[in-house]
Design a protein around this motif. Structure first.
Motif, short mmCIF file in Angstrom:
data_model
loop_
_atom_site.label_atom_id
_atom_site.label_comp_id
_atom_site.label_asym_id
_atom_site.label_seq_id
_atom_site.Cartn_x
_atom_site.Cartn_y
_atom_site.Cartn_z
N ASN A 167 -15.02 -5.99 -20.81
CA ASN A 167 -14.66 -7.39 -20.74
C ASN A 167 -15.82 -8.29 -21.06
N ILE A 168 -16.99 -7.96 -20.51
CA ILE A 168 -18.13 -8.83 -20.68
C ILE A 168 -18.63 -8.78 -22.11
N VAL A 169 -18.73 -7.58 -22.66
CA VAL A 169 -19.49 -7.41 -23.89
C VAL A 169 -18.63 -7.51 -25.13
N LEU A 170 -17.47 -6.86 -25.10
CA LEU A 170 -16.77 -6.64 -26.36
C LEU A 170 -16.43 -7.92 -27.12
N PRO A 171 -15.79 -8.92 -26.48
CA PRO A 171 -15.48 -10.13 -27.25
C PRO A 171 -16.73 -10.78 -27.82
N LEU A 172 -17.83 -10.75 -27.05
CA LEU A 172 -19.07 -11.35 -27.54
C LEU A 172 -19.60 -10.58 -28.73
N GLN A 173 -19.46 -9.26 -28.69
CA GLN A 173 -20.02 -8.45 -29.77
C GLN A 173 -19.29 -8.61 -31.08
N ILE A 174 -17.98 -8.83 -31.02
CA ILE A 174 -17.24 -8.94 -32.27
C ILE A 174 -17.00 -10.40 -32.63
N GLY A 175 -17.65 -11.32 -31.92
CA GLY A 175 -17.56 -12.73 -32.28
C GLY A 175 -16.19 -13.32 -31.98
N ALA A 176 -15.59 -12.92 -30.86
CA ALA A 176 -14.28 -13.47 -30.50
C ALA A 176 -14.45 -14.44 -29.34
N ARG A 177 -13.44 -15.30 -29.14
CA ARG A 177 -13.54 -16.26 -28.03
C ARG A 177 -12.91 -15.71 -26.76
N ASP A 178 -12.10 -14.72 -26.88
CA ASP A 178 -11.55 -14.05 -25.71
C ASP A 178 -10.91 -12.76 -26.19
N VAL A 179 -10.32 -12.01 -25.26
CA VAL A 179 -9.59 -10.82 -25.68
C VAL A 179 -8.26 -11.28 -26.30
N ALA A 180 -7.50 -10.32 -26.82
CA ALA A 180 -6.26 -10.68 -27.51
C ALA A 180 -5.26 -11.33 -26.56
N TYR A 181 -5.15 -10.80 -25.35
CA TYR A 181 -4.15 -11.31 -24.40
C TYR A 181 -4.84 -11.63 -23.07
N PRO A 182 -5.40 -12.84 -22.94
CA PRO A 182 -6.19 -13.16 -21.74
C PRO A 182 -5.37 -13.05 -20.45
N PHE A 183 -4.12 -13.48 -20.50
CA PHE A 183 -3.29 -13.42 -19.29
C PHE A 183 -3.10 -11.98 -18.85
N LEU A 184 -2.78 -11.12 -19.81
CA LEU A 184 -2.58 -9.70 -19.51
C LEU A 184 -3.86 -9.09 -18.95
N ASN A 185 -4.99 -9.59 -19.45
CA ASN A 185 -6.28 -9.09 -18.99
C ASN A 185 -6.47 -9.38 -17.50
N ALA A 186 -6.13 -10.60 -17.10
CA ALA A 186 -6.22 -10.96 -15.68
C ALA A 186 -5.26 -10.10 -14.87
N LEU A 187 -4.07 -9.91 -15.41
CA LEU A 187 -3.08 -9.09 -14.71
C LEU A 187 -3.61 -7.67 -14.52
N SER A 188 -4.24 -7.12 -15.56
CA SER A 188 -4.82 -5.77 -15.45
C SER A 188 -5.81 -5.70 -14.31
N PHE A 189 -6.68 -6.72 -14.25
CA PHE A 189 -7.68 -6.67 -13.20
C PHE A 189 -7.03 -6.69 -11.83
N TRP A 190 -6.08 -7.60 -11.62
CA TRP A 190 -5.52 -7.72 -10.27
C TRP A 190 -4.66 -6.52 -9.91
#
Lengths: 217, 657
Positions: B125-148
């Motif tokens: 989460n921390i590194v990948l979007p920064l490494q590929i020059g993205a502003r967030d992951v593809a599905y930010p909401f789903l990402n939060a859901l995954s964490f919780w």
């Protein structure tokens, strides 16, 4: 190796050379990109769902002769009902395709209408499946009778559960379509649920062949 | 009525009668009171909710993953130390058999599923979007859901320790032991639901990051120009997509066996326990490669940065990652050569297992050749990397020894196996994630961790590791098998066991050093102002630390590998930096409370299933469905950051330079 470069992506009419085929940030295609990205993600979800069903099929095929003195597939399956279920579900897949066609024409009424037909057929399928399960249980063939029946109820029931989820989803989607009409977002949502519906149809064809046809052979 | 309730609470609900657990119960209650008090006293509840619990920002989600993971590392580590104390001498009465069973079960589950996985997802989460020059992951909401989902699943599993009793059938819960007849208690149900809920979250993360890598790369970045870490994430997440559905099904079938009396894995009515073992390892073996592949990616980044050379053998590295990912699905049966599948099956799986060693060897040589003639700086991330190589090679070699099917009839379930997988998991996964944590810490928080304390921790971890696990190889060859809680004097196992226990405590001391290191670095904060703490090579170092919420004010235009390094080289040669295009408004996702609430409902439903309380299951599941529908009906899910605001933020961040 070519020299790497970094610079900001030029904007519409901005200075600097835009390489051919380069995606420009902002603008009108962003929304479209956003939606197609979600469709792409759903394809990947379907891959994982394939694995899920594949595991259940494998389980069923391993256990299908482990009847442990209980009823066998041949004794239990009533093919007329199953064939009726199959035709209903195949038809619903066709009508969901028609719904998408109406959407591409921009016909909101036709879209909601065909979705309603699809949902009704899906509900009929579920009703038949539930009646089949109830009948089996009355015959004394329950999930705890034998490993074969555990695997049978789990595989077919998981497919049925998927269809049920699809029904709730479809009804929610019809309400949204009535409220908002056909927008890029609702367009994507309809596209996704039709993908889902076709996928469940394909899974059912496998259920029909590997569970029922193989069972009564 | 009241007496019945009291009986239930004291006899069934709360675990009573064990001083260790009683102490933990008191400690947990006190911690909860303390947390609530602090939040209330400093009026931080609203801040917690709006800034953290509802966030969809990948960087904050990553931080939460890492915090959770370090807490779980502490718990799993305490479990490990308790086991080593019990085994330090023959016939100790420190832990009784059933308590010991619970402890090795929770140790395994927590270390792999609730420590390694979240630490890995945190780094993704921390590194990948920064490494590929993205502003967030593809599905930010789903990402939060995954964490919780992960968080509440882990909570459900952990609560079993004080409520109802922990699972005690080993970390993969083989039936028939984990079936209803032999494990009638609720521990096994906690196991099923805790892992099931967090597993759904892991699967979603896998899909999310594959989509991110395939669709969200900065303009101009080709797949074969990606940083190696991004490749390793892709390999790992593709593996997740194919492996985790199998886990979901397997746990579901076990649940049906226990809850509805089905006969998948029972000994009677045609059930087949061996099928469970096949299914669980069809997930379980890919799982161990899922956690090691990102570590390989981290080592590639670290080696290249600290040797100040570009990575040697980029293409072979990519090929190795991908081939390991594919081959991981063809080796599962080597976990039960002794099951009696026959010589041909065993031979097949022995060979596929040995084949894994080839791409792994390729990678090791690539790292060595990257270091060759490099100007190496021995910072903490590099130390972990250098320590990893010999450690992983030894672990890999013993793995190849284990993969020889006939020999495995001797090694099977002995401490030789224990030492092997701890060597690849600690020497590979844990060292790798520590390297990553030290390496990207400045990017995340804007300050470096104290190097001196880090080196102390490093040496304690390493020496402790060898002192702990090398004797276990010998013990395994002497015939000591896993999951014993006591042994007799005449076995001759005592001296080596004492050595091993000392090593375990050295690693415990190392962990204390790391906690001290973090605390010390926060107290004597030395801000790292350039955003490029290690003179890095990839895009994440081209923006300020910590990055603003949108990461990149302008999406970078990339061509070639190591773009940031090349840019620095050009500027050093006196060339003009590329002209900057005008800023545009940035499209961002809005925060949402739904992931947290929906996962909490999953927790409620899971807790209800554990105790078979319909009054709890039904509202739990209904809550999940309602949350989904609310999300489906909400169309106002994103916003734009205005150009003025971007300029203000950038001026504030860049002004610090």
């Amino acid at each position: 190796m070519a020299h790497a470069t970094i610079s900001g992506a030029p904007a519409h009419g901005g200075q600097g050379s835009v390489p051919p085929g380069h995606h420009v940030q902002g603008g009108h295609d962003e929304h479209h990109d956003h939606e197609s990205l979600k469709t792409f993600g759903f394809w990947m979800f379907l891959i994982t769902d394939c694995i899920l069903f594949g595991t259940l099929f494998a389980t069923y095929l391993v256990l299908r002769f482990n009847t442990s003195g209980g009823p066998t597939a041949e004794e239990l399956f009533q093919m007329p009902i199953i064939i009726a279920e199959t035709f209903i579900l195949l038809t619903s897949s066709f009508t969901s395709g028609l719904a998408v066609l109406e959407m591409k024409k921009g016909n909101k009424k036709g879209l909601i209408g065909w979705l309603a037909v699809t949902a009704a057929l899906g509900a009929a399928f579920i009703a038949l499946e539930v009646s089949e399960f109830v009948h089996l249980v009355h015959e004394g063939a329950t999930i705890s009778t034998s490993a074969f029946l555990s695997a049978f109820f789990t595989l077919v029931g998981t497919h049925g559960l998927h269809v049920t989820v699809g029904l709730v989803w479809m009804i929610a989607l019809m309400i949204q379509l009535a409220q908002r009409g056909i927008t890029p977002v609702t367009d994507r949502k309809v596209t996704i649920i039709s993908l889902y519906w076709h996928f469940l149809d394909v899974v059912w064809i496998f259920v029909f062949s590997l569970v029922y046809l193989l069972g009564v052979m | 009525m009241l007496n019945d309730l009291k009986d239930f609470l004291l006899n069934d609900f709360f675990v009573t009668g064990d001083p260790l657990i009683l102490g933990s119960q008191v400690a947990i209650a006190l911690s909860i009171v303390a947390i609530v008090f602090v939040l209330t006293y400093f009026k931080k509840w609203k801040w917690l909710w709006t800034e953290w619990l509802t966030t969809v920002d990948h960087k904050r989600i990553g931080i939460m993953y890492i915090i959770a993971s370090l807490l779980m590392l502490f718990r799993g580590g305490v479990d490990a130390l308790l086991m080593r104390v019990q085994l330090a001498a023959p016939q100790l009465e420190f832990l009784h058999a059933d308590h010991y069973n619970q402890i090795f079960t929770t140790h395994g589950v927590i270390m792999i599923l609730f420590m390694a996985m979240p630490l890995m997802f945190g780094l993704f989460n921390i590194v990948l979007p920064l490494q590929i020059g993205a502003r967030d992951v593809a599905y930010p909401f789903l990402n939060a859901l995954s964490f919780w989902l992960f968080f509440w699943g882990a909570m459900l599993f952990n609560v079993s320790f004080v409520i109802g009793g922990s699972p005690d059938t080993g970390w993969l819960a083989y039936p028939p032991l984990s079936g209803l007849q032999l494990s009638p208690g609720v521990g096994q149900d906690f196991y099923i639901w805790g892992i099931q809920i967090s597993g759904i979250g892991s699967l979603a993360t896998g899909i999310n990051f594959v989509a991110t890598i395939l669709k969200m790369r900065a303009p101009g970045m080709k797949l074969m120009d990606m940083p190696m870490f991004a490749w390793s994430v892709l390999a790992s997440c593709v593996t997740i997509m194919f492996a985790f559905p199998i886990l979901t099904v397997t746990l579901f079938l076990l649940f049906l066996d226990r809850y509805l009396g089905a006969h998948f894995f029972t000994l009677d009515a045609g059930g087949n326990p061996m099928m469970y073992i096949n299914l669980i390892w069809m997930w379980g073996h890919p799982e161990v490669y899922i956690v090691i592949l990102p570590a390989f990616g981290i080592f590639s980044e670290v080696v290249s940065t600290f040797a100040r050379k570009k990575l040697f053998g980029y293409k072979s590295m990519v090929f190795a990652l991908m081939s390991i990912s594919v081959a991981s699905f063809f080796t599962w049966a080597h976990h039960f050569f002794t099951m009696g599948s026959g010589a041909n099956v065993n031979a097949f799986f022995a060979i596929t297992t040995m084949i894994i060693a080839i791409p792994t060897g390729v990678k090791v040589f690539n790292w060595l050749f990257t270091m060759f003639r490099g100007r190496i700086t021995f910072s903490t991330p590099m130390l972990w990397t250098i320590a990893f190589i010999p450690c992983f090679v030894i672990g890999g070699m013993t793995g190849v020894l284990l993969s020889v099917a006939p020999a495995d009839f001797q090694f099977h379930n002995s401490y030789f196996l224990i030492a092997h997988f701890h060597q690849v998991l600690i020497g590979g996964v844990v060292f790798g994630y520590f390297a990553g944590l030290y390496y990207w810490w400045p990017k995340l928080f804007g300050f470096k961790l104290h190097e001196g304390l880090g080196k102390w921790a490093f040496w304690f971890w390493n020496i402790g590791f060898y002192v702990c696990f090398m004797p276990q190889y010998v013990l395994g060859l002497m015939g000591m098998t896993r999951r014993f809680n006591e042994y007799d004097f005449d076995m001759g196992w005592q001296p080596l066991n004492i050595v091993s226990t000392v090593g375990a405590f050295l690693m415990g001391i190392a962990f204390i050093f790391q906690v001290w290191q973090i605390a010390h670095s926060i107290k004597f904060l030395k801000k790292e102002k350039t955003g490029d703490a290690w003179d890095g090579r990839t895009l994440e170092w081209s923006i300020p630390s910590p990055p603003p919420v949108y990461n990149f004010a302008r999406l970078p235009q990339v061509s070639g590998r190591d773009p940031w390094w090349e840019e620095k080289q050009r500027i050093a040669r006196g060339e003009q930096p590329s002209p900057l295009p005008p800023l545009e408004p940035i499209h961002m996702p809005k925060n949402s409370g739904i992931p947290f609430i929906m996962s909490f409902f999953w927790f409620v439903a899971g807790f209800g299933f554990v105790w078979d309380w319909k009054w709890m299951i039904i509202p739990g599941l209904a809550g999940v469905v309602i949350c989904m529908l609310i999300r489906s009906f909400s169309y106002d899910t994103d916003y734009y950051i205005s150009v003025e605001e971007i300029e203000r933020t950038e001026a504030k961040l860049r002004g610090a330079y």
